[in-house]
Design a protein around this motif. Structure first.
Motif, short mmCIF file in Angstrom:
data_model
loop_
_atom_site.label_atom_id
_atom_site.label_comp_id
_atom_site.label_asym_id
_atom_site.label_seq_id
_atom_site.Cartn_x
_atom_site.Cartn_y
_atom_site.Cartn_z
N LYS A 42 0.83 -1.22 0.00
CA LYS A 42 0.00 0.00 0.00
C LYS A 42 0.86 1.26 0.00
O LYS A 42 0.40 2.32 -0.41
N PHE A 43 2.13 1.15 0.44
CA PHE A 43 3.05 2.29 0.41
C PHE A 43 4.03 2.20 -0.76
O PHE A 43 4.98 2.96 -0.84
N LYS A 44 3.78 1.22 -1.64
CA LYS A 44 4.63 1.00 -2.81
C LYS A 44 6.10 0.82 -2.43
O LYS A 44 7.00 1.35 -3.09
N GLU A 45 6.33 0.07 -1.36
CA GLU A 45 7.70 -0.25 -0.97
C GLU A 45 8.27 -1.31 -1.92
O GLU A 45 7.52 -2.08 -2.53
N ILE A 46 9.56 -1.34 -2.03
CA ILE A 46 10.23 -2.35 -2.84
C ILE A 46 9.81 -3.73 -2.33
O ILE A 46 9.87 -4.00 -1.12
N LEU A 51 24.85 -2.89 6.60
CA LEU A 51 23.56 -2.20 6.54
C LEU A 51 23.37 -1.65 5.13
O LEU A 51 24.12 -0.79 4.69
N ILE A 52 22.35 -2.17 4.44
CA ILE A 52 22.12 -1.78 3.05
C ILE A 52 20.69 -1.26 2.89
O ILE A 52 19.73 -1.96 3.19
N GLY A 53 20.58 -0.03 2.40
CA GLY A 53 19.27 0.54 2.11
C GLY A 53 18.83 0.18 0.71
O GLY A 53 19.66 0.04 -0.19
N LEU A 54 17.53 0.03 0.54
CA LEU A 54 16.95 -0.24 -0.78
C LEU A 54 16.01 0.91 -1.11
O LEU A 54 15.12 1.24 -0.32
N ASN A 55 16.21 1.51 -2.29
CA ASN A 55 15.42 2.69 -2.62
C ASN A 55 15.18 2.80 -4.12
O ASN A 55 16.04 2.44 -4.92
N PHE A 56 14.04 3.31 -4.49
CA PHE A 56 13.72 3.56 -5.90
C PHE A 56 14.43 4.79 -6.45
O PHE A 56 14.52 4.96 -7.66
N PHE A 57 14.89 5.68 -5.56
CA PHE A 57 15.39 6.98 -6.01
C PHE A 57 16.88 7.17 -5.70
O PHE A 57 17.37 6.73 -4.67
N LYS A 58 17.53 7.89 -6.61
CA LYS A 58 18.94 8.23 -6.44
C LYS A 58 19.09 9.12 -5.19
O LYS A 58 18.25 9.98 -4.94
N PRO A 59 20.16 8.94 -4.41
CA PRO A 59 20.35 9.77 -3.22
C PRO A 59 20.43 11.26 -3.57
O PRO A 59 20.90 11.63 -4.64
N ILE A 60 19.99 12.07 -2.62
CA ILE A 60 20.14 13.51 -2.74
C ILE A 60 21.49 13.91 -2.16
O ILE A 60 22.19 13.07 -1.58
N GLU A 61 21.87 15.15 -2.31
CA GLU A 61 23.18 15.59 -1.81
C GLU A 61 23.28 15.50 -0.30
O GLU A 61 24.22 14.93 0.25
N GLU A 62 22.28 16.08 0.41
CA GLU A 62 22.39 16.11 1.87
C GLU A 62 21.02 16.23 2.54
O GLU A 62 20.16 16.97 2.07
N ILE A 63 20.86 15.50 3.63
CA ILE A 63 19.71 15.66 4.52
C ILE A 63 20.14 16.69 5.57
O ILE A 63 21.14 16.49 6.26
N ALA A 64 19.40 17.79 5.68
CA ALA A 64 19.84 18.94 6.48
C ALA A 64 19.83 18.70 7.99
O ALA A 64 20.64 19.27 8.70
N ASP A 65 18.92 17.87 8.47
CA ASP A 65 18.75 17.76 9.93
C ASP A 65 19.15 16.39 10.48
O ASP A 65 18.45 15.82 11.31
#
Length: 182
Positions: free
Chosen positions: A52-56, A153-167
């Protein structure tokens, strides 16, 4: 950009993915996972995907690792303190949906965090330093902090990483790797 805004953006982007696009992206991700050296791995932790959240969809990966004679581990949520408990997941393990629609094992053998060699981590987006944005409840932050330092620890994601998470804060645990479609 801050986590809350990133959550909004990437939940929407994932929601906009069509079934055919998800299939295409997943196949690319699966091929990268199949290339991982797992010769020293015994216990592999997976998140059970919420469609329902369209997770991998981790089902094909779970089957692959089972066929490689690896023991599969999945979690159960404790919503009172935002922690996870872990259980072996074999072909005979019964899963039930909790009140939030998450599949969880019942009557399964408990596994301690220090027994895990490889952990696949869900996320909405990550950054170039392999920090992640999840759903914001802190389940995985607490879980990953209690894992062995040499666990992969390996993350799985549909999207390319962004430059930086600010917080990013002291409770955020960076992943060793994030797999996304190349």
């Amino acid at each position: 950009m801050k986590k809350q805004k990133l959550r909004e953006i990437y939940k929407q982007q994932r929601n906009n993915l069509t079934k055919s696009r998800i299939q295409e992206l997943q196949e690319n991700i699966y091929q990268q996972v199949y290339d991982i050296d797992i010769s020293e791995v015994s216990n592999v932790h997976f998140f059970l995907s919420m469609s329902k959240f369209k997770e991998i969809d981790t089902t094909p990966l779970i089957s692959y690792f089972r066929n490689q004679n690896k023991r599969i581990v999945v979690s159960k949520c404790n919503f009172k303190d935002s922690t996870l408990s872990h259980y072996y997941y074999d072909e005979n393990t019964v899963l039930v949906l909790n009140k939030f629609g998450v599949s969880e094992p019942i009557h399964a053998e408990v596994v301690l965090e220090e027994e895990l060699d490889l952990i696949f981590v869900p996320l909405l987006i990550s950054d170039s330093n392999n920090y992640r944005v999840g759903y914001g409840k802190g389940f995985y932050d607490k879980f990953l902090a209690s894992c062995r330092k040499d666990a992969k620890l390996i993350g799985l994601n549909f999207f390319k990483p962004i430059e930086e998470i600010a917080d990013i804060n002291e409770f955020d645990i960076p992943l060793q790797q994030v797999i996304y479609p190349k």
